[in-house]
Write a protein that holds these residues in place. Structure first.
Motif, PDB file in Angstrom:
ATOM      1  N   ALA A   1      17.656 140.815  55.273  1.00  0.00           N
ATOM      2  CA  ALA A   1      17.328 139.474  54.767  1.00  0.00           C
ATOM      3  C   ALA A   1      15.840 139.424  54.399  1.00  0.00           C
ATOM      4  O   ALA A   1      15.460 138.916  53.335  1.00  0.00           O
ATOM      5  CB  ALA A   1      17.662 138.425  55.818  1.00  0.00           C
ATOM      6  N   GLY A   2      14.996 139.956  55.282  1.00  0.00           N
ATOM      7  CA  GLY A   2      13.549 139.953  55.023  1.00  0.00           C
ATOM      8  C   GLY A   2      13.187 140.806  53.814  1.00  0.00           C
ATOM      9  O   GLY A   2      12.318 140.432  53.020  1.00  0.00           O
ATOM     10  N   GLN A   3      13.879 141.926  53.668  1.00  0.00           N
ATOM     11  CA  GLN A   3      13.581 142.821  52.537  1.00  0.00           C
ATOM     12  C   GLN A   3      13.872 142.130  51.202  1.00  0.00           C
ATOM     13  O   GLN A   3      13.118 142.258  50.237  1.00  0.00           O
ATOM     14  CB  GLN A   3      14.407 144.112  52.665  1.00  0.00           C
TER      15      GLN A   3
ATOM     16  N   PHE B   1      22.448 143.848  64.434  1.00  0.00           N
ATOM     17  CA  PHE B   1      21.903 142.547  64.022  1.00  0.00           C
ATOM     18  C   PHE B   1      20.433 142.635  63.615  1.00  0.00           C
ATOM     19  O   PHE B   1      19.966 141.829  62.805  1.00  0.00           O
ATOM     20  CB  PHE B   1      22.054 141.523  65.152  1.00  0.00           C
ATOM     21  N   ILE B   2      19.698 143.572  64.200  1.00  0.00           N
ATOM     22  CA  ILE B   2      18.285 143.713  63.804  1.00  0.00           C
ATOM     23  C   ILE B   2      18.226 144.162  62.344  1.00  0.00           C
ATOM     24  O   ILE B   2      17.470 143.624  61.530  1.00  0.00           O
ATOM     25  CB  ILE B   2      17.538 144.708  64.722  1.00  0.00           C
TER      26      ILE B   2
ATOM     27  N   GLU C   1      14.324 138.698  65.033  1.00  0.00           N
ATOM     28  CA  GLU C   1      13.366 139.802  65.225  1.00  0.00           C
ATOM     29  C   GLU C   1      13.273 140.695  63.975  1.00  0.00           C
ATOM     30  O   GLU C   1      12.181 140.994  63.481  1.00  0.00           O
ATOM     31  CB  GLU C   1      13.825 140.636  66.432  1.00  0.00           C
ATOM     32  N   GLY C   2      14.427 141.119  63.450  1.00  0.00           N
ATOM     33  CA  GLY C   2      14.434 142.001  62.271  1.00  0.00           C
ATOM     34  C   GLY C   2      13.760 141.333  61.083  1.00  0.00           C
ATOM     35  O   GLY C   2      12.985 141.956  60.342  1.00  0.00           O
ATOM     36  N   PHE C   3      14.037 140.042  60.899  1.00  0.00           N
ATOM     37  CA  PHE C   3      13.469 139.281  59.783  1.00  0.00           C
ATOM     38  C   PHE C   3      11.954 139.156  59.936  1.00  0.00           C
ATOM     39  O   PHE C   3      11.200 139.419  58.993  1.00  0.00           O
ATOM     40  CB  PHE C   3      14.132 137.901  59.747  1.00  0.00           C
ATOM     41  N   ALA C   4      11.525 138.794  61.149  1.00  0.00           N
ATOM     42  CA  ALA C   4      10.084 138.595  61.399  1.00  0.00           C
ATOM     43  C   ALA C   4       9.312 139.901  61.150  1.00  0.00           C
ATOM     44  O   ALA C   4       8.234 139.882  60.544  1.00  0.00           O
ATOM     45  CB  ALA C   4       9.864 138.118  62.830  1.00  0.00           C
TER      46      ALA C   4
END
Ligand code: AHR
Length: 330
Positions: A154-156, A147-148, A188-191
């Motif tokens: 998504a952030g990329q 999930f991270i 967390e991964g997005f942030a």
């Protein structure tokens, strides 16, 4: 020399068998009894609920994989409540099932019931979501997504999409169920990713509980209090679809006035992406049934399984969604 080699080979074989016996007996299991016939096996599965299209597809896939394998599956739906899941697991322990599998609604609070399963000698497999426990002997394997990584993907996309912009980008986040692994890790991964660009700011973030109704309701509130939303990051398709309804009701065009990123790639989400209402989807595969059956079969045969099995996943742009939609099964 030949004698030496065969003694060494016998030693390796013995060590291997000893290893299998120990592993199949951990945390429980009757390693002396040998494998059971598949039609004698009973597996208890404690599902989270039916909160999303993803969950419905996951339930269907697991039920049909066990039916195809000829293994009895006892199934319970916890309606997104941890106490219901704990009750279901206790009932499986009482019934003396051979294995328990479950997708924990939240990460914490499982040690007591998992210790009860361990004491009863019933191996537990985690599917889809992780537990937060110091004691890794409480489960044999955890099968599911990273999930991270999904949040990072998504952030990329956002970093790439706004690479040439020097203006502030206002993001609102629709979080999954509070305390659930995918909600924590996707945030967390997005942030971590969006921190690479100072223009990005998350101006509001709230749980929509992974449901369409929740996504719609939270998005309505976001729109009322924030006139300049550029991006919605929804932790699943259903909340993104709810947000689309709220955006349209506010007289705005989803995908254009407000960009939308979601996670899952279920059919309804993919259709919205193909229609230009969602801009990017990070895939999270619900098709865990066959892999879960394989784990159970391996354990039943006295073999060992990986402690962590990560699902393979991709991402979708509009063009890719249009191409994939005709074959999308869920
Ligand atoms: O744990 C997986 C998540 O749970 C899916 O992304 C979401 O749709 C579901 O409710």
């Amino acid at each position: 020399m030949k004698k030496l080699i065969s003694i060494a080979a016998a030693g390796v074989l013995l060590l291997g068998l000893a290893g299998c016996a120990t592993d199949s007996a951990a945390p429980g299991g009757d390693s002396d009894a040998g494998p059971k016939a598949l039609d004698e096996l009973v597996v208890g599965f404690a599902q989270v609920g039916a909160e999303s299209g993803w969950r419905t597809a996951n339930t269907k896939d697991i039920q049909s994989a066990f039916a195809d394998a000829g293994i009895e599956l006892k199934f319970s739906d916890a309606q997104q409540k941890q106490e219901n899941q704990i009750k279901a697991i206790r009932s499986y322990i009482q019934q003396g099932v051979d294995y328990i599998a479950f997708s924990p609604v939240v990460e914490t609070g499982w040690d007591a019931v998992l210790n009860e399963a361990k004491a009863a000698g019933i191996p537990v497999v985690l599917t889809d979501r992780a537990v937060d426990s110091q004691d890794e002997s409480l489960y044999v394997s955890f099968l599911g997504s990273d999930f991270i990584l999904e949040g990072e993907k998504a952030g990329q996309w956002l970093l790439d999409e706004y690479a040439d912009t020097s203006e502030p980008v206002n993001i609102v986040q629709l979080e999954g169920t509070t305390g659930a692994a995918p909600a924590i890790d996707r945030a967390e991964g997005f942030a971590e990713k969006i921190a690479e660009n100072d223009n990005f700011q998350v101006i509001a973030s709230q749980t929509g509980d992974f449901t369409r109704a929740g996504g719609k309701q939270v998005m309505e509130a976001f729109l009322k209090s924030n006139p300049d939303i550029d991006v919605v990051y929804a932790h699943n398709d259903d909340m993104g679809l709810g947000a689309i309804e709220a955006i349209e009701a506010a007289g705005l065009t989803p995908g254009e006035d407000i960009k939308i990123i979601t996670v899952d790639a279920v059919k309804d989400g993919m259709q919205a992406l193909a229609d230009g209402k969602i801009n990017f989807i990070v895939e999270c595969s619900p098709l865990l049934g066959d892999q879960l059956v394989d784990i159970i079969k391996t354990l039943n045969d006295g073999g060992t399984v990986e402690k962590r099995i990560v699902t393979e996943e991709t991402t979708f742009t509009q063009e890719q969604a249009i191409e994939a939609l005709p074959d999308r099964q869920y």
